[in-house]
Design a protein around this motif. Structure first.
Motif, PDB file in Angstrom:
ATOM      1  N   ALA A 834       0.839  -1.198   0.000  1.00 41.24           N
ATOM      2  CA  ALA A 834       0.000   0.000   0.000  1.00 41.24           C
ATOM      3  C   ALA A 834       0.872   1.244   0.000  1.00 41.24           C
ATOM      4  CB  ALA A 834      -0.908  -0.006   1.220  1.00 41.24           C
ATOM      5  N   ARG A 853      -4.638   1.001  -9.304  1.00 38.87           N
ATOM      6  CA  ARG A 853      -4.647   1.523  -7.939  1.00 38.87           C
ATOM      7  C   ARG A 853      -3.965   2.882  -7.872  1.00 38.87           C
ATOM      8  NH1 ARG A 853      -6.171  -2.187  -4.229  1.00 38.87           N
ATOM      9  NH2 ARG A 853      -5.371  -0.912  -2.531  1.00 38.87           N
ATOM     10  N   ARG A 856      -3.043   5.936  -1.230  1.00 38.88           N
ATOM     11  CA  ARG A 856      -3.928   6.327  -0.129  1.00 38.88           C
ATOM     12  C   ARG A 856      -3.628   7.782   0.226  1.00 38.88           C
ATOM     13  NH1 ARG A 856      -3.509   1.263   4.179  1.00 38.88           N
ATOM     14  NH2 ARG A 856      -4.368  -0.355   2.802  1.00 38.88           N
ATOM     15  N   TRP A 877     -10.465  -0.083  -5.130  1.00 36.23           N
ATOM     16  CA  TRP A 877     -10.390   0.683  -3.870  1.00 36.23           C
ATOM     17  C   TRP A 877     -10.496  -0.262  -2.673  1.00 36.23           C
ATOM     18  CZ3 TRP A 877      -9.257   5.686  -4.861  1.00 36.23           C
ATOM     19  CH2 TRP A 877      -9.600   6.191  -6.126  1.00 36.23           C
ATOM     20  N   ASP A 878      -9.868   0.154  -1.548  1.00 40.26           N
ATOM     21  CA  ASP A 878      -9.904  -0.653  -0.326  1.00 40.26           C
ATOM     22  C   ASP A 878     -11.011  -0.235   0.637  1.00 40.26           C
ATOM     23  OD1 ASP A 878      -7.707  -2.066  -1.227  1.00 40.26           O
ATOM     24  OD2 ASP A 878      -6.264  -0.742  -0.235  1.00 40.26           O
ATOM     25  N   ALA A 882     -10.209   2.061   5.240  1.00 43.00           N
ATOM     26  CA  ALA A 882      -8.781   1.878   4.946  1.00 43.00           C
ATOM     27  C   ALA A 882      -8.133   3.162   4.434  1.00 43.00           C
ATOM     28  CB  ALA A 882      -8.596   0.766   3.913  1.00 43.00           C
ATOM     29  N   HIS A 884      -8.886   4.631   1.627  1.00 38.95           N
ATOM     30  CA  HIS A 884      -8.620   4.488   0.203  1.00 38.95           C
ATOM     31  C   HIS A 884      -9.969   4.360  -0.509  1.00 38.95           C
ATOM     32  CE1 HIS A 884      -6.870   2.184  -3.404  1.00 38.95           C
ATOM     33  NE2 HIS A 884      -6.274   3.380  -3.408  1.00 38.95           N
TER      34      HIS A 884
END
Length: 910
Positions: A834, A853, A856, A877-878, A882, A884
């Protein structure tokens, strides 16, 4: 494999015997079964360079294909750029494999002359221990070796320690027990070995080479006996040509090629016994007389070609008859006796064939010397001689009319350089060497005289009062010296400037300024001649008296030992400019404490080594290497900080004459401009337009590098190779137009403590083969502010985990701007982890159709983003928890740039 070592007869005859085996055995018929071989391989590495050179010789013997042979040049070029010493270059694996494939299918004999210090394991070259072969080898570095039993024992012990050799063979007979014919036959075989390895000697009669070797051997013995300093290697090639042993248009070329091959290593007692045996031969062309005169035989009144005599203080009249037919005469008295050998007037008048005359510690009439009428004389050498009379005799100086070489050592014979005598020597004299004598008489007469002069040495001259015209005389002495090839001014401690007319010496190849302490600058208005190949300036003093007539610098073993810095301060030189010396590839600078600037622009140096070529220059601040197109590497030795370093390896014709960069006084850091160069440890680096090297920087610690820009280097594979390291000072990396580079920094970070902790900006452009940019070795890039990458078609990830990276996320606390354009293969910025960028402000993305991606962004301000709608919709997306989620970005601005659809063939565009 059976390994056999052959020592000869206490070292004598070993190379000649092995060469004869390799030459005769293939033509033997019928073969004894044990001597039946499919092939015979003869490898002469007497002049040892490296294992790779030996492997090349083996490959040439086996006639390997062109593709395999090309591996040598390719690997040598790679090693040039990597700064690998020639002597450290090992065998090449794929060549070893090719050698193994060929030799494994046959039974062969290998004869090997080993010039190294060690026993060589042949498996390195692809010759395995289990091959069906016999290897006969010997150590060989000198032309002729005659040693004692203790030396034989030491060789035996050394071979046993090596554990590769199965059998040790040596002759039990001492060399002096041979008959003269047997010794002569082996001696000629030794000479044939030299002919075999020197291409330019292939068409030369073996007897001529053998005579040169015998002449050298006798000179070696003569100097051992009389202990004077007029050493024979100083003039080996001169003796051979002046005596008439070597004649013809190629005489100088042949003698210079033969000169380094003829060397000797003999214990004194064994040497004397061998010479005594040789003198017993009634056909011997030489006469050796020593002070006790015990070598007077019934046949001693016959003619002799070469005469070597040593006496304490007298010379007998009977010697005149013995010398009458001689072409070379060497007379000496022992230096330690304190007396001089008196030579009567007219003593050499009967010597109608005399070509070489060397007198050591003798006394004669300088006004009318005893060789006055020897019109065949071509070489005069005087060592520590004095005049014992001032009576002028009648007769012309016929001895000067054909003279080629004058060598005066601590013999103040100024009469020889008077105007009328210089006129007699004008058309023939090629070499003048004077050491430890007054030189003003010579320099004042050199202008417009001796146009054929090729070598001039004025070494350690005696101090003289300077006259008003002396500086003008010195400046003009080279105006017409267009044939001058060597100039040695060592030990001229009163010379403040180089003669300005040295620029006119258009054929000058060697310039030696060792021990010229008062020289302020090595700079001449019109530059030194572009023909210059070798340059030496040793602040520790001039070399020992082993001068060579060939075009070369003094040997390291002849140079003075290192002296203290207090004495070194006397050397005043601050600037050395060799700019425009486009053939210069041999350089030696040492002990110059006040040297500030050195300009090597346009030189042909491939590797500049601060450990061997340039040492003890503590104040060096500025170094110019502009137009050095052959430069491959710089070895810095101990780390040094320069104020200004400029390197440009584009051809000299494009660079020389341009304005050089200047250094402002208030600059805190210097700026380094580098075009196609390797191994530089400094703060700023710019490499461009390089089509040769595979990596821009060496695998070492770049502890001072702060700014790096590499562009238009078509064959570059990587900028920072595996093993490269830096101490956290690098701030900017800029790379563009690198067609073959697969990464900017290789995986395998040597020390990750400070790795890229100061990196602020990463700019990459038009690197179509790039797979990734930088490895991740630490959990953050704390200083990175800008990420700007354009037109890198194969780029999949910008950051990838290093070999030992284990974190699940990586932080970019100062990253504010990301600009990604035309990266169709890019999937995410950081692979498998990440990416956290809390300070992110702007993201611009175009043409990144595989991107899935984004980072963040957990900061207070939502970053602005510009991206195609297709790409935005495909992002993964997380979630909000998260940190994000699309909601954490400003609403995206979708550009009107879209991926082109493939059109069917035959579509008409209106």
């Amino acid at each position: 494999m059976t390994m056999i070592y052959f020592q000869g007869w206490y070292g004598f005859g070993r190379t000649g015997v092995l060469r004869s085996i390799a030459e005769v055995l293939p033509s033997m018929k019928p073969y004894p079964p044990e001597l039946r071989f499919d092939r015979t391989i003869y490898i002469d590495c007497s002049r040892w360079k490296s294992k790779r050179v030996m492997q090349r010789k083996i490959a040439e013997e086996l006639k390997l294909d062109n593709e395999t042979m090309a591996s040598f040049d390719k690997q040598d070029e790679e090693d040039d750029f990597s700064g690998v010493d020639i002597c450290s270059r090992d065998a090449i694996l794929n060549v070893s494999a090719a050698i193994s494939r060929i030799l494994s299918q046959s039974r062969f004999l290998m004869v090997f002359l080993n010039g190294s210090d060690d026993e060589i394991p042949l498996s390195t070259f692809g010759i395995a221990d289990y091959f069906d072969c016999v290897v006969i080898w010997t150590w060989s570095r000198m032309f002729l070796t005659v040693m004692d039993v203790s030396y034989l024992d030491s060789i035996n012990r050394k071979i046993k320690e090596g554990r590769y050799t199965d059998l040790f063979i040596y002759g039990y007979l001492d060399p002096d027990k041979f008959s003269s014919s047997e010794f002569g036959a082996l001696f000629r075989e030794e000479a044939a070995t030299i002919v075999g390895r020197c291409p330019c000697l292939q068409n030369i009669d073996l007897e001529i080479v053998a005579d040169c070797c015998l002449y050298g051997f006798l000179m070696y013995y003569h100097n051992k006996q009389n202990t004077n300093e007029f050493v024979w290697p100083a003039h080996a090639s001169n003796y051979w040509t002046c005596d008439g042993i070597i004649q013809g248009a190629r005489a100088l070329e042949v003698s210079n090629a033969l000169h380094p091959e003829v060397s000797f290593e003999c214990r004194s007692y064994e040497l004397k016994r061998v010479v005594e045996m040789l003198k017993m031969d009634p056909k011997a062309p030489f006469l050796l007389l020593e002070d006790d005169n015990k070598f007077v035989y019934s046949n001693s009144n016959r003619p002799y070609r070469w005469v070597f005599a040593i006496s304490n203080d007298t010379i007998e009249e009977a010697m005149q008859t013995k010398m009458a037919s001689a072409s070379s005469i060497f007379l000496a008295t022992q230096m330690y006796s304190g007396g001089l050998l008196g030579i009567p007037d007219g003593f050499f008048e009967q010597c109608s064939s005399l070509c070489v005359l060397v007198l050591s510690c003798c006394a004669f009439n300088f006004v009318s010397p005893p060789f006055l009428h020897c019109q065949t004389l071509k070489f005069i050498g005087l060592d520590r001689c004095k005049s014992n009379s001032t009576v002028e005799l009648q007769g012309k100086w016929a001895c000067l009319q054909n003279l080629r070489v004058i060598d005066l050592r601590y013999t103040d014979w100024v009469e020889i350089f008077h105007e009328e005598k210089m006129e007699l020597m004008t058309n023939q004299l090629m070499e003048v060497n004077i050491e430890g004598v007054r030189c003003s008489q010579l320099t004042s007469q050199l202008k417009k005289r001796l146009p054929c002069l090729e070598r001039l040495r004025i070494i350690n001259p005696q101090n003289e009062a300077e006259t008003s015209s002396s500086s003008t005389d010195i400046n003009d002495i080279f105006v017409d010296k267009t044939d001058l090839q060597l100039l040695d001014l060592s030990g001229n401690k009163e010379m403040k400037n180089l003669p300005t007319s040295i620029s006119n010496a258009g054929q000058l190849k060697v310039l030696i300024l060792d021990g010229c302490d008062a020289l302020e600058d090595v700079v001449v208005p019109n530059r030194l001649p572009s023909s210059l190949r070798s340059f030496s300036f040793d602040g520790y003093g001039s070399a020992a008296p082993s001068r060579a007539s060939t075009i070369e610098l003094p040997l390291q073993s002849c140079r003075p030992v290192r002296r203290g810095m207090i004495r070194m301060k006397d050397v005043k030189t601050s600037v050395i400019s060799l700019e425009g010396c486009t053939q210069l590839d041999n350089l030696f600078l040492r002990g110059l404490p006040n040297l500030v600037e050195r300009d090597l622009s346009g030189c042909a140096i491939k590797v500049l080594d601060f450990g061997t070529m340039v040492t003890d220059v503590p104040c060096l601040k500025r170094l110019f290497l502009l137009g050095c197109e052959h430069l491959r590497a710089i070895r810095w030795g101990r780390s040094r900080l320069l104020e200004l370093l400029c390197i440009d390896t584009r051809p000299a014709r494009k660079v020389l004459g341009c304005a050089r960069p200047s250094l402002a006084v208030d600059h805190k850091y210097f700026r380094l401009q580098v075009n196609s160069a390797n191994g530089i440890v400094h703060e700023s680096l710019h490499v461009h337009d390089d089509s040769a090297c595979r990596h821009a920087l060496a695998a070492e610690n770049w502890c001072y590098l702060r700014w790096c820009r590499v562009e238009r280097s078509s064959n570059l594979d990587v900028v920072f190779p595996q093993g490269a390291d830096e101490d956290g000072r690098l701030e900017i990396i800029w790379a563009s137009d690198l067609l073959k580079a697969h990464c900017i920094w290789s995986r395998g970070i040597k020390s990750s403590d400070g790795y890229l902790q100061s990196l602020q900006h990463l700019h990459l452009r038009s690197c179509p083969s790039l797979r990734f940019a930088l490895p991740m070795a630490l959990p953050s890039f704390p200083s990175l502010e800008t990420l700007h990458i354009i037109h890198c078609g194969d780029l999949r990830h910008i950051f990838v985990p290093d070999t030992e990276f284990q974190s699940t996320s990586i932080e970019f606390p100062k990253l504010t701007t990301i600009h990604l354009h035309d990266l169709p293969s890019l999937r995410q910025i950081c692979e498998a982890v990440a990416m956290v960028a809390p300070a992110l402000e702007t993201i611009r993305i175009r043409g990144c159709w595989s991107l899935r991606r984004l980072p963040r962004s957990q900061g207070k301000q939502k970053p602005a983003i510009e991206v195609e709608k297709d790409v935005w919709d495909a992002l993964e997306w997380d979630g909000v928890d998260a940190g994000h989620h699309p909601s954490l970005y400003q609403p995206p601005q979708h550009s009107r740039y879209y991926k082109n659809k493939r059109m069917p063939r035959g579509t008409l565009l209106g």
